[in-house]
Structures are given as structure tokens and as C-alpha cells.
Design a protein around this motif. Structure first.
Motif, PDB file in Angstrom:
ATOM      1  N   GLU A  75       0.742  -1.188   0.010  1.00 52.38           N
ATOM      2  CA  GLU A  75      -0.065  -0.169  -0.109  1.00 52.38           C
ATOM      3  C   GLU A  75       0.788   1.269  -0.115  1.00 52.38           C
ATOM      4  O   GLU A  75       0.307   2.210  -0.654  1.00 52.38           O
ATOM      5  CB  GLU A  75      -0.994  -0.003   1.127  1.00 52.38           C
ATOM      6  CG  GLU A  75      -2.177  -0.901   1.222  1.00 52.38           C
ATOM      7  CD  GLU A  75      -2.889  -0.946   2.296  1.00 52.38           C
ATOM      8  OE1 GLU A  75      -2.531  -0.601   3.351  1.00 52.38           O
ATOM      9  OE2 GLU A  75      -4.107  -1.315   2.289  1.00 52.38           O
ATOM     10  N   ARG A  76       1.951   1.271   0.803  1.00 48.60           N
ATOM     11  CA  ARG A  76       2.701   2.475   0.779  1.00 48.60           C
ATOM     12  C   ARG A  76       4.068   2.417   0.058  1.00 48.60           C
ATOM     13  O   ARG A  76       4.561   3.682  -0.260  1.00 48.60           O
ATOM     14  CB  ARG A  76       3.316   2.262   2.268  1.00 48.60           C
ATOM     15  CG  ARG A  76       2.238   2.259   3.227  1.00 48.60           C
ATOM     16  CD  ARG A  76       2.999   2.249   4.565  1.00 48.60           C
ATOM     17  NE  ARG A  76       1.751   2.283   5.720  1.00 48.60           N
ATOM     18  CZ  ARG A  76       2.115   2.545   6.901  1.00 48.60           C
ATOM     19  NH1 ARG A  76       3.347   2.787   7.332  1.00 48.60           N
ATOM     20  NH2 ARG A  76       1.380   2.569   7.926  1.00 48.60           N
ATOM     21  N   ALA A  77       4.460   1.489  -0.636  1.00 47.41           N
ATOM     22  CA  ALA A  77       5.722   1.430  -1.385  1.00 47.41           C
ATOM     23  C   ALA A  77       5.552   2.194  -2.699  1.00 47.41           C
ATOM     24  O   ALA A  77       4.642   2.162  -3.375  1.00 47.41           O
ATOM     25  CB  ALA A  77       6.081  -0.170  -1.743  1.00 47.41           C
ATOM     26  N   ASP A  84      -0.296  -2.477 -11.570  1.00 42.82           N
ATOM     27  CA  ASP A  84      -1.753  -2.415 -11.181  1.00 42.82           C
ATOM     28  C   ASP A  84      -1.690  -2.655  -9.618  1.00 42.82           C
ATOM     29  O   ASP A  84      -1.888  -3.856  -9.193  1.00 42.82           O
ATOM     30  CB  ASP A  84      -2.750  -3.349 -11.962  1.00 42.82           C
ATOM     31  CG  ASP A  84      -4.203  -3.155 -11.610  1.00 42.82           C
ATOM     32  OD1 ASP A  84      -4.635  -2.723 -10.220  1.00 42.82           O
ATOM     33  OD2 ASP A  84      -4.932  -3.695 -12.010  1.00 42.82           O
ATOM     34  N   ARG A  85      -1.532  -1.754  -8.683  1.00 39.26           N
ATOM     35  CA  ARG A  85      -1.333  -1.752  -7.186  1.00 39.26           C
ATOM     36  C   ARG A  85      -2.726  -2.472  -6.650  1.00 39.26           C
ATOM     37  O   ARG A  85      -2.603  -3.544  -5.830  1.00 39.26           O
ATOM     38  CB  ARG A  85      -1.325  -0.528  -6.479  1.00 39.26           C
ATOM     39  CG  ARG A  85      -0.801  -0.617  -5.035  1.00 39.26           C
ATOM     40  CD  ARG A  85      -0.874   0.609  -4.354  1.00 39.26           C
ATOM     41  NE  ARG A  85       0.085   1.533  -5.112  1.00 39.26           N
ATOM     42  CZ  ARG A  85       1.549   2.026  -4.531  1.00 39.26           C
ATOM     43  NH1 ARG A  85       1.834   1.275  -3.597  1.00 39.26           N
ATOM     44  NH2 ARG A  85       2.263   2.744  -5.279  1.00 39.26           N
ATOM     45  N   LYS A  86      -3.797  -2.256  -7.418  1.00 35.74           N
ATOM     46  CA  LYS A  86      -5.041  -2.724  -6.597  1.00 35.74           C
ATOM     47  C   LYS A  86      -5.232  -4.131  -6.933  1.00 35.74           C
ATOM     48  O   LYS A  86      -5.645  -4.970  -6.231  1.00 35.74           O
ATOM     49  CB  LYS A  86      -6.179  -1.913  -7.216  1.00 35.74           C
ATOM     50  CG  LYS A  86      -7.559  -2.286  -6.786  1.00 35.74           C
ATOM     51  CD  LYS A  86      -8.746  -1.552  -7.272  1.00 35.74           C
ATOM     52  CE  LYS A  86      -9.978  -1.794  -6.736  1.00 35.74           C
ATOM     53  NZ  LYS A  86     -11.134  -0.805  -7.328  1.00 35.74           N
ATOM     54  N   ARG A  87      -4.983  -4.507  -8.005  1.00 39.51           N
ATOM     55  CA  ARG A  87      -4.797  -6.006  -8.392  1.00 39.51           C
ATOM     56  C   ARG A  87      -3.928  -6.774  -7.666  1.00 39.51           C
ATOM     57  O   ARG A  87      -4.279  -7.793  -7.074  1.00 39.51           O
ATOM     58  CB  ARG A  87      -4.528  -6.253  -9.901  1.00 39.51           C
ATOM     59  CG  ARG A  87      -4.386  -7.699 -10.401  1.00 39.51           C
ATOM     60  CD  ARG A  87      -4.069  -7.914 -11.613  1.00 39.51           C
ATOM     61  NE  ARG A  87      -2.716  -7.747 -11.924  1.00 39.51           N
ATOM     62  CZ  ARG A  87      -1.779  -8.735 -11.198  1.00 39.51           C
ATOM     63  NH1 ARG A  87      -1.914  -9.611 -10.950  1.00 39.51           N
ATOM     64  NH2 ARG A  87      -0.297  -8.308 -11.649  1.00 39.51           N
ATOM     65  N   ALA A 105       6.319 -12.604  -3.988  1.00 38.32           N
ATOM     66  CA  ALA A 105       7.435 -11.639  -3.824  1.00 38.32           C
ATOM     67  C   ALA A 105       8.138 -11.458  -5.166  1.00 38.32           C
ATOM     68  O   ALA A 105       8.634 -10.260  -5.325  1.00 38.32           O
ATOM     69  CB  ALA A 105       8.337 -12.195  -2.649  1.00 38.32           C
ATOM     70  N   ASP A 106       8.093 -12.427  -6.052  1.00 36.20           N
ATOM     71  CA  ASP A 106       9.071 -12.442  -7.220  1.00 36.20           C
ATOM     72  C   ASP A 106       8.131 -11.341  -8.190  1.00 36.20           C
ATOM     73  O   ASP A 106       8.808 -10.626  -8.825  1.00 36.20           O
ATOM     74  CB  ASP A 106       8.954 -13.822  -7.928  1.00 36.20           C
ATOM     75  CG  ASP A 106       9.802 -14.624  -7.435  1.00 36.20           C
ATOM     76  OD1 ASP A 106      10.866 -14.197  -6.527  1.00 36.20           O
ATOM     77  OD2 ASP A 106      10.080 -15.901  -7.687  1.00 36.20           O
ATOM     78  N   GLU A 107       6.860 -11.406  -8.239  1.00 35.77           N
ATOM     79  CA  GLU A 107       5.976 -10.641  -9.075  1.00 35.77           C
ATOM     80  C   GLU A 107       6.091  -9.184  -8.651  1.00 35.77           C
ATOM     81  O   GLU A 107       6.397  -8.034  -9.408  1.00 35.77           O
ATOM     82  CB  GLU A 107       4.369 -10.874  -8.812  1.00 35.77           C
ATOM     83  CG  GLU A 107       3.498 -10.167  -9.908  1.00 35.77           C
ATOM     84  CD  GLU A 107       2.202 -10.575 -10.025  1.00 35.77           C
ATOM     85  OE1 GLU A 107       1.195  -9.793 -10.338  1.00 35.77           O
ATOM     86  OE2 GLU A 107       1.908 -11.654  -9.490  1.00 35.77           O
ATOM     87  N   LEU A 108       6.288  -8.859  -7.214  1.00 40.91           N
ATOM     88  CA  LEU A 108       6.315  -7.476  -6.580  1.00 40.91           C
ATOM     89  C   LEU A 108       7.741  -7.078  -7.075  1.00 40.91           C
ATOM     90  O   LEU A 108       7.816  -6.010  -7.322  1.00 40.91           O
ATOM     91  CB  LEU A 108       6.351  -7.452  -5.311  1.00 40.91           C
ATOM     92  CG  LEU A 108       4.940  -7.821  -4.536  1.00 40.91           C
ATOM     93  CD1 LEU A 108       5.101  -7.965  -2.960  1.00 40.91           C
ATOM     94  CD2 LEU A 108       4.137  -6.851  -4.921  1.00 40.91           C
TER      95      LEU A 108
END
Length: 116
Positions: A75-77, A84-87, A105-108
């Protein structure tokens, strides 16, 4: 039983208590920086993260703590503008296993977010 007062700069997120480490500030200017797992002072999150990093199965409590941690972090990064942060946030509730967290984590990391 007496409890020690929280440090003035502590932030409580659910059952977790974070105290910023001035030696390792979040590198981007944001109103509310994400809290890094090593700043959590109850020890419960560190235990869960260690279990995750060793590839061991997580208890339901550990899984919930990691999901709470990932949610506040994402939410904060600062995130890549095309992401797409919401997804991504909606996927956190569906994490069930150490492997699920690893894939997430890999996707992030592909969008510039490194929570671990």
C-alpha cells in the motif's frame, strides 16, 4: 503485569509494532513509508519471515502476519507506474503457502517492490 510504553515513533499495525530504523530509511520520499519486517519489535513477524525464508510451512498465524505485512508494504511502497497496485493487493488474501508468497514476492520485485 506492567507493559513498557511504546517508543514515541512506534507504529502499530494490527498485532505488529514497528519502530523505524534511522540507519535504514526508506529510500524514496513518501508520506507514509512502508515498514520493513526487520523494524517490527514483537519478534512475531521476524519468526514468521524466518520460517518463510527457510521454505518451511507456515502456521495460520504466521501466514496472517506475513499477509498483513505485505499489505501495508505494498500500500505504501513506490511502485512502477505501469503496475496495477489494486490487483496486486487483491492477491494477498489468496496467499496460502510459502510457495505462494515466494511467487508473489517475485511478481512484486518485477514492479520495483522488495519487501524481503
Amino acid at each position: 503485569m506492567t507493559t513498557d510504553p511504546l517508543p514515541e515513533n512506534a507504529e502499530v499495525i494490527g498485532p505488529l509494532i514497528f519502530v523505524p530504523n534511522p540507519d535504514y530509511p526508506y529510500p524514496f520520499p513518501v508520506a507514509r513509508p512502508p515498514r520493513f519486517w526487520m523494524e517490527e519489535i514483537t519478534g512475531r513477524l521476524a519468526e514468521a519471515i524466518e520460517q518463510y525464508m527457510q521454505g518451511e510451512p507456515l502456521s495460520s498465524d504466521q501466514l496472517e502476519l506475513i499477509k498483513l505485512y505485505l499489505k501495508q508494504y505494498l500500500e505504501r511502497a513506490v511502485i512502477d507506474g505501469s503496475a496495477d497496485r489494486k490487483r496486486l493487493l487483491s492477491r494477498i488474501d489468496r496467499l496460502r503457502t510459502t510457495r505462494d508468497i515466494e511467487r508473489f514476492a517475485d511478481e512484486l520485485s518485477e514492479v520495483g517492490v522488495e519487501p524481503f
